[in-house]
Design an enzyme around this catalytic site. Structure first.
Site, PDB file in Angstrom:
ATOM      1  N   GLN A 112      -7.715   1.343  -0.381  1.00 35.70           N
ATOM      2  CA  GLN A 112      -6.650   0.450   0.063  1.00 35.70           C
ATOM      3  C   GLN A 112      -5.427   0.552  -0.842  1.00 35.70           C
ATOM      4  O   GLN A 112      -4.396  -0.046  -0.566  1.00 35.70           O
ATOM      5  CB  GLN A 112      -7.164  -0.996   0.069  1.00 35.70           C
ATOM      6  N   VAL A 114      -2.196   2.145  -2.885  1.00 40.08           N
ATOM      7  CA  VAL A 114      -1.089   3.027  -2.510  1.00 40.08           C
ATOM      8  C   VAL A 114      -0.497   3.741  -3.721  1.00 40.08           C
ATOM      9  O   VAL A 114       0.570   4.353  -3.627  1.00 40.08           O
ATOM     10  CB  VAL A 114       0.019   2.228  -1.779  1.00 40.08           C
ATOM     11  N   ASP A 115      -1.191   3.686  -4.860  1.00 41.89           N
ATOM     12  CA  ASP A 115      -0.630   4.212  -6.100  1.00 41.89           C
ATOM     13  C   ASP A 115      -0.772   5.717  -6.267  1.00 41.89           C
ATOM     14  O   ASP A 115      -0.145   6.314  -7.142  1.00 41.89           O
ATOM     15  CB  ASP A 115      -1.271   3.512  -7.308  1.00 41.89           C
ATOM     16  N   HIS A 132      -3.895   2.485   3.609  1.00 41.33           N
ATOM     17  CA  HIS A 132      -2.641   1.734   3.551  1.00 41.33           C
ATOM     18  C   HIS A 132      -1.468   2.612   3.149  1.00 41.33           C
ATOM     19  O   HIS A 132      -0.395   2.103   2.800  1.00 41.33           O
ATOM     20  CB  HIS A 132      -2.767   0.547   2.581  1.00 41.33           C
ATOM     21  N   CYS A 143      16.429   9.647  10.605  1.00 47.38           N
ATOM     22  CA  CYS A 143      16.323  11.066  10.949  1.00 47.38           C
ATOM     23  C   CYS A 143      14.999  11.691  10.559  1.00 47.38           C
ATOM     24  O   CYS A 143      14.707  12.819  10.931  1.00 47.38           O
ATOM     25  CB  CYS A 143      17.477  11.862  10.328  1.00 47.38           C
ATOM     26  N   CYS A 165      21.801  11.514   6.496  1.00 49.22           N
ATOM     27  CA  CYS A 165      22.434  10.707   7.551  1.00 49.22           C
ATOM     28  C   CYS A 165      22.794   9.293   7.104  1.00 49.22           C
ATOM     29  O   CYS A 165      23.301   8.513   7.902  1.00 49.22           O
ATOM     30  CB  CYS A 165      21.524  10.652   8.767  1.00 49.22           C
ATOM     31  N   THR A 204     -12.853  -4.435  -4.792  1.00 49.31           N
ATOM     32  CA  THR A 204     -12.271  -4.991  -3.580  1.00 49.31           C
ATOM     33  C   THR A 204     -13.128  -6.141  -3.073  1.00 49.31           C
ATOM     34  O   THR A 204     -14.349  -6.141  -3.245  1.00 49.31           O
ATOM     35  CB  THR A 204     -12.123  -3.923  -2.479  1.00 49.31           C
ATOM     36  N   THR A 205     -12.472  -7.103  -2.434  1.00 47.54           N
ATOM     37  CA  THR A 205     -13.210  -8.186  -1.784  1.00 47.54           C
ATOM     38  C   THR A 205     -13.640  -7.786  -0.386  1.00 47.54           C
ATOM     39  O   THR A 205     -14.361  -8.537   0.276  1.00 47.54           O
ATOM     40  CB  THR A 205     -12.343  -9.455  -1.688  1.00 47.54           C
ATOM     41  N   PRO A 230     -15.772  -7.400 -11.118  1.00 50.75           N
ATOM     42  CA  PRO A 230     -15.913  -8.310 -12.256  1.00 50.75           C
ATOM     43  C   PRO A 230     -16.553  -9.641 -11.876  1.00 50.75           C
ATOM     44  O   PRO A 230     -17.248 -10.249 -12.680  1.00 50.75           O
ATOM     45  CB  PRO A 230     -14.462  -8.517 -12.726  1.00 50.75           C
TER      46      PRO A 230
END
Length: 258
Positions: A112, A114-115, A132, A143, A165, A204-205, A230
């Site tokens: 998930q 985006v880094d 994501h 364009c 553009c 992640t949850t 954690p």
């Protein structure tokens, strides 16, 4: 803060299950990159807590409709996220995941985040589903021209404009109220159709249905499920094994037993 000792019996049990597994899915969230110093969206130490400086919920400020209505405001928060990503780098857990992918040719990563840290750590792009999107390269909404100069634009006037553009640039990330990228969804569905022997949920949850669905399907078909976090989540009790700890602490130890 000194990390609590890991339960070595659970580590060995998890490692044994992964040794025997062929098809593996690793699901990663913001907690993985938190070990790189990248703040999460919410919670203690989150990048955004409550409302933004502009008095808006982050779900509104960092949304597709806001990018169209007020590009400068939306880009103010895209830039915060971009600067945070560029300031960090992969941590030891990212490299441990890439190592597991080298050991297991049918090991996939569904992230998930985006880094771009999974790519940087060596995860094969052909077995990486960035559900994501990612922060770069930017592209022009008018364009379609690509612009790789993310860092340069973040230190200049916002929103960044296309050199061809003068249209407004944006990153290929999924903002709030936007659809998930079809290629990523297609890749995930294709792999779920083949099934997994094991699924790891890390940092992640798993609150989105498309993130938790692979876990549920794998449990139903008798596969192995593991969570590393954690703190316990709503899904921890349903996992075969829950390893409590930060990813950077747990993953190297787990991989060392495989």
């Amino acid at each position: 803060m000194v990390a609590a000792p890991l339960d070595q019996q659970l580590i060995r049990q998890a490692a044994a299950a992964l040794r025997h597994a062929q098809r593996i899915l690793i699901i990663t969230g913001a907690g993985l990159s938190a070990d790189s110093g990248l703040p999460t969206y919410r919670g203690l130490g989150g990048l955004y807590n409550g409302r933004t400086d502009d008095g808006l919920p982050i779900e509104m400020a960092l949304s597709g409709p806001m990018l169209r209505r007020d590009p400068a405001l939306c880009w103010k928060y895209i830039a915060e996220l971009g600067k945070a990503c560029l300031a960090g780098e992969p941590n030891i857990a990212h490299y441990a995941i890439a190592q597991l992918q080298r050991l297991k040719p049918d090991c996939w990563v569904l992230t998930q985040n985006v880094d771009g840290y999974h790519r940087a750590a060596g995860s094969p792009p052909e077995r990486l589903i960035e559900i994501h999107g990612q922060m770069a390269p930017l592209f022009c909404q008018a364009c379609g021209a690509e612009d790789p100069q993310l860092a340069g634009h973040l230190s200049a006037e916002l929103p960044p404009l296309c050199s061809h553009c003068h249209g407004i640039l944006r990153p290929p990330v999924v903002l709030f109220q936007e659809m998930l990228p079809e290629p990523a969804i297609d890749a995930l569905q294709a792999q779920m159709a083949l099934g997994f022997d094991a699924v790891l949920s890390i940092g992640t949850t798993a609150s989105f249905p498309y993130i938790h669905e692979p876990v549920l399907r794998t449990r139903i078909t008798g596969g192995f499920t593991l969570e590393i976090n954690p703190q316990a989540t709503d899904h921890s009790a349903g996992m075969d094994i829950f390893l409590q700890g930060r990813a950077a602490h747990v993953m190297p130890e787990l991989i060392s037993h495989i």
